[in-house]
Scaffold this motif. Structure first.
Motif, short mmCIF file in Angstrom:
data_model
loop_
_atom_site.label_atom_id
_atom_site.label_comp_id
_atom_site.label_asym_id
_atom_site.label_seq_id
_atom_site.Cartn_x
_atom_site.Cartn_y
_atom_site.Cartn_z
N ARG A 33 10.12 5.96 0.59
CA ARG A 33 9.21 5.09 -0.16
C ARG A 33 9.93 4.24 -1.19
O ARG A 33 9.61 3.06 -1.36
CB ARG A 33 8.11 5.92 -0.83
CG ARG A 33 7.11 5.06 -1.60
CD ARG A 33 5.92 5.87 -2.08
NE ARG A 33 5.18 6.39 -0.94
CZ ARG A 33 4.21 7.30 -1.04
NH1 ARG A 33 3.91 7.81 -2.22
NH2 ARG A 33 3.57 7.71 0.02
N THR A 38 0.86 -1.18 0.00
CA THR A 38 0.00 0.00 0.00
C THR A 38 0.90 1.24 0.00
O THR A 38 2.12 1.14 -0.10
CB THR A 38 -0.91 0.05 1.24
OG1 THR A 38 -0.10 0.28 2.41
CG2 THR A 38 -1.68 -1.25 1.42
N ARG A 39 0.26 2.41 0.14
CA ARG A 39 1.01 3.66 0.25
C ARG A 39 1.36 3.98 1.70
O ARG A 39 1.77 5.11 2.01
CB ARG A 39 0.18 4.79 -0.37
CG ARG A 39 0.91 5.55 -1.47
CD ARG A 39 0.02 6.59 -2.15
NE ARG A 39 -0.17 7.78 -1.34
CZ ARG A 39 -1.30 8.12 -0.74
NH1 ARG A 39 -2.37 7.36 -0.84
NH2 ARG A 39 -1.39 9.22 -0.03
N LYS A 86 9.29 0.26 -1.21
CA LYS A 86 8.68 -0.37 -2.38
C LYS A 86 9.68 -1.31 -3.07
O LYS A 86 9.30 -2.36 -3.59
CB LYS A 86 8.21 0.71 -3.37
CG LYS A 86 7.05 1.56 -2.86
CD LYS A 86 5.73 0.82 -2.91
CE LYS A 86 4.54 1.75 -2.70
NZ LYS A 86 3.25 1.05 -2.78
N ASP A 131 2.34 6.15 -5.87
CA ASP A 131 2.02 7.45 -5.30
C ASP A 131 0.66 7.90 -5.81
O ASP A 131 -0.02 7.17 -6.54
CB ASP A 131 3.11 8.47 -5.68
CG ASP A 131 3.45 8.41 -7.17
OD1 ASP A 131 2.51 8.46 -8.00
OD2 ASP A 131 4.64 8.30 -7.51
#
Length: 291
Positions: free
Chosen positions: A149, A141-142, A153, A167
């Motif tokens: 990030r 998820t974000r 990721k 994003d």
């Protein structure tokens, strides 16, 4: 096409090396007193993995040490599961001046610990998916750390799961607040399509089958069935797939490593999990000067 994790470094944007510079600037904002103590003699150090886990974060560690004029020679490969056997395993050697080795030490260790922790949990999710024969996608998820990030990721990819959207610009996801502010699911989807065009998929968070039906009728490409119990999700997914086979069905909300298998179903295309990045244990690494 090769699926080697070494290729994942090619995904990183041009800006990622400036992030490394910022991490180093945060850790060394003024004088390096410890560096003064050890001086500029040529030295080497061993990077040890001290816990079982998937090695991840190699390009970031390489760049950290490169920016302090050191070089890394890897013994283990990225994506490899390291069995520490209750002790420690050498995964790399680092060469440079003593003060520079110590300049990069903590930044590199912190990064690798976090990235490898995420990759390790992701690997377990991928193994559960394979064990149960689930044909859908397990995704993150974000819910990532601001400024970090790309690393988190990246760890998901090394571990073998999907990143979901990177994003707010990667896909149009309309959640409850978007719908409430717009007035209805239909209005929100119509406005999203007006600006997103054909290139961006639209996903709508839905709390019921009725909301999912409205979203699909309005033109959504993906419906997220949020906070459904496992049996309810399976029933709803099969029903929606039978009537709208072109739409992707995603399940989300409170799914964990311990419960994810309960949600596996032929009607579910995606299971997204914030727990791939939240509350993930770090993998312990250390860097020791060779003596």
């Amino acid at each position: 096409m090769s699926t080697s994790t070494s290729n994942f470094a090619h995904l990183l944007p041009p800006s990622w090396k400036t992030s490394v510079a910022a991490w180093l600037a945060e850790d060394i904002p003024s004088f390096d007193y410890g560096g003064f103590v050890v001086g500029d003699k040529d030295d080497s150090a061993t990077l040890w993995c001290k816990a079982n886990g998937v090695l991840a974060g190699v390009p970031f560690v390489d760049e950290i040490f490169k920016q302090v004029d050191c070089r890394v020679e890897w013994i283990a490969k990225e994506g490899e599961f390291i069995d520490a056997k209750g002790g420690k395993v050498a995964v790399a050697k680092v060469y440079g001046q003593a003060r520079n080795l110590l300049l990069g030490e903590r930044t590199a260790l912190n990064l690798m610990a976090r990235c490898s922790g995420i990759a390790t949990r992701a690997r377990r999710m991928a193994e559960l998916k394979a064990k149960h024969g689930f044909k859908g996608v397990i995704a993150g998820t974000r819910k990532t750390t601001p400024g970090f990030r790309h690393v988190e990721k990246y760890g998901m990819l090394v571990g073998g799961v999907d990143q979901h959207r990177m994003d707010l610009s990667s896909m149009i996801m309309l959640k409850d607040n978007h719908v409430w502010s717009s007035g209805s699911i239909t209005k929100a989807v119509q406005k999203a399509r007006q600006v997103g065009g054909f290139a961006l998929k639209i996903e709508v968070e839905c709390r019921s089958i009725a909301e999912a039906e409205e979203a699909i009728t309005a033109g959504a490409d993906i419906v997220m069935l949020d906070n459904f119990k496992p049996d309810s999700l399976k029933t709803a997914a099969v029903d929606l797939k039978a009537r709208y086979p072109h739409v992707l069905i995603e399940g989300s909300g409170g799914i964990t490593e311990e419960t994810v298998a309960l949600y596996f179903s032929p009607g579910v295309d995606v299971l997204s999990m914030g727990s791939l990045t939240q509350g993930v244990p770090f993998i312990d690494f250390s860097l020791k000067i060779n003596v």
